[in-house]
Design an enzyme around this catalytic site. Structure first.
Site, PDB file in Angstrom:
ATOM      1  N   GLU A 129      -5.224   3.648 -44.833  1.00  0.00           N
ATOM      2  CA  GLU A 129      -4.986   3.676 -46.272  1.00  0.00           C
ATOM      3  C   GLU A 129      -3.562   4.159 -46.526  1.00  0.00           C
ATOM      4  O   GLU A 129      -3.129   5.156 -45.942  1.00  0.00           O
ATOM      5  CB  GLU A 129      -5.957   4.644 -46.969  1.00  0.00           C
ATOM      6  N   ASP A 150      -5.846  -5.287 -52.107  1.00  0.00           N
ATOM      7  CA  ASP A 150      -4.909  -4.389 -51.434  1.00  0.00           C
ATOM      8  C   ASP A 150      -4.567  -4.864 -50.016  1.00  0.00           C
ATOM      9  O   ASP A 150      -5.354  -5.570 -49.407  1.00  0.00           O
ATOM     10  CB  ASP A 150      -5.465  -2.956 -51.414  1.00  0.00           C
ATOM     11  N   HIS A 170      -4.896  -0.872 -46.218  1.00  0.00           N
ATOM     12  CA  HIS A 170      -5.452  -0.708 -47.560  1.00  0.00           C
ATOM     13  C   HIS A 170      -4.478   0.094 -48.416  1.00  0.00           C
ATOM     14  O   HIS A 170      -3.477   0.598 -47.934  1.00  0.00           O
ATOM     15  CB  HIS A 170      -6.746   0.118 -47.510  1.00  0.00           C
TER      16      HIS A 170
END
Length: 183
Positions: free
Chosen positions: A119, A168, A37
């Site tokens: 992330e 993403d 992400h």
């Protein structure tokens, strides 16, 4: 780098209450997908602790107008890789982080049940740093070693498991570079 009891050994940890237990399949955890992400808070800005606050449920809605729309969301990820390559772990790999939302991979829904979420501090259109690629490769190799069902073909972007909702890690993410670095 090692994983002990679901945590990166000698890793940086940050408080997070946005997780729960993974379901078990035949008495064991079924961890076989890695999802990449991106996140930046406020959007397009890097280097603050707002992401840590967001995952901890402590984001102050008065600090930025954007935060007024998201501060009550209960989301998390297993890991965050900062622009400088620093890795922060929020949730044990043995627990279910809330990163994928409505999602499906190869016909199986609820990807949070069987995935690990990473992330990258960034945006869809901002190039990721060299330090992030190095850290992502090292972390991914460690995860793949510890969870051998996660193979190269089972490392995807958020856009791959939620294509109608998410974009993403975005066009700025160099999948070729990343894949070559973990082979």
């Amino acid at each position: 780098m090692q994983i002990l009891h679901g945590w990166l050994e000698h890793g940086n940890r940050s408080d997070c209450e946005h997780f729960d237990q993974r379901p078990k399949t035949n008495g064991s955890y079924d961890i076989n997908l890695l999802v990449i992400h991106n996140i930046s808070l406020p959007p397009g800005q890097f280097g603050s602790d707002h992401i840590l606050d967001f995952f901890a449920g402590k984001l102050n809605p008065q600090q930025h107008d954007f935060f007024k729309h998201i501060y009550q969301m209960r989301v998390s990820s297993h890991l965050l890789i900062r622009r400088d390559g620093k890795v922060v772990q929020f949730v044990s790999f043995l627990d279910r982080a809330w990163h994928a939302g409505l999602s499906s991979f190869q016909g199986r829904t609820r990807c949070n049940d069987f995935s690990i979420g990473i992330e990258l501090e960034g945006t869809d259109n901002s190039p990721y740093s060299n330090e992030q690629y190095i850290a992502l490769a090292k972390v991914s190799q460690t995860i793949m070693h510890h969870y051998p069902d996660i193979t190269l073909g089972r490392i995807v972007g958020h856009n791959d498991i939620a294509p109608q909702r998410k974009t993403d890690p975005g066009v700025a993410f160099d999948w070729c570079r990343f894949r070559q670095s973990i082979c």
